[in-house]
Design a protein around this motif. Structure first.
Motif, PDB file in Angstrom:
ATOM      1  N   CYS A 120     -15.591 -30.872  -7.547  1.00  0.00           N
ATOM      2  CA  CYS A 120     -13.733 -30.527  -7.382  1.00  0.00           C
ATOM      3  C   CYS A 120     -13.122 -30.285  -6.633  1.00  0.00           C
ATOM      4  O   CYS A 120     -12.277 -29.870  -6.362  1.00  0.00           O
ATOM      5  N   HIS A 168     -14.216 -27.406  -5.065  1.00  0.00           N
ATOM      6  CA  HIS A 168     -13.742 -25.931  -4.927  1.00  0.00           C
ATOM      7  C   HIS A 168     -14.893 -25.295  -4.091  1.00  0.00           C
ATOM      8  O   HIS A 168     -15.578 -25.639  -4.205  1.00  0.00           O
ATOM      9  N   CYS A 191     -20.480 -23.897 -11.377  1.00  0.00           N
ATOM     10  CA  CYS A 191     -19.027 -23.527 -10.485  1.00  0.00           C
ATOM     11  C   CYS A 191     -18.062 -22.810 -11.384  1.00  0.00           C
ATOM     12  O   CYS A 191     -17.886 -23.702 -12.750  1.00  0.00           O
ATOM     13  N   ASP A 204     -14.925 -23.845 -11.798  1.00  0.00           N
ATOM     14  CA  ASP A 204     -14.003 -24.481 -12.183  1.00  0.00           C
ATOM     15  C   ASP A 204     -14.363 -25.644 -12.693  1.00  0.00           C
ATOM     16  O   ASP A 204     -13.816 -26.371 -13.496  1.00  0.00           O
ATOM     17  N   CYS A 205     -15.693 -26.000 -11.881  1.00  0.00           N
ATOM     18  CA  CYS A 205     -15.923 -27.602 -13.018  1.00  0.00           C
ATOM     19  C   CYS A 205     -17.548 -27.736 -14.069  1.00  0.00           C
ATOM     20  O   CYS A 205     -18.050 -28.185 -14.932  1.00  0.00           O
TER      21      CYS A 205
END
Length: 56
Positions: free
Chosen positions: A10, A12, A40, A42-43
């Motif tokens: 992603c 990040h 992560c 974010d993902c």
């Protein structure tokens, strides 16, 4: 200065100066010192999915 790492999934960026407060990782924590179970924020990609950023 500690190296920043970017998620290949992603994009990040893990910045050691900021840490990952959402995961309980304190500022100043080097990427190498993150637990192998860290993902992560974010993902959910694994630590192995991160690559070091080339800093200019």
């Amino acid at each position: 200065m500690m190296k920043r790492y970017q998620c290949a999934v992603c994009f990040h960026i893990y910045d050691p100066a900021e840490g990952d407060p959402a995961s309980g990782i304190a500022p100043g924590t080097a990427f190498e010192d993150l637990p192998d179970t860290w993902v992560c924020s974010d993902c959910g990609a694994s630590k192995a999915d991160f690559q070091p950023l080339e800093e200019d």
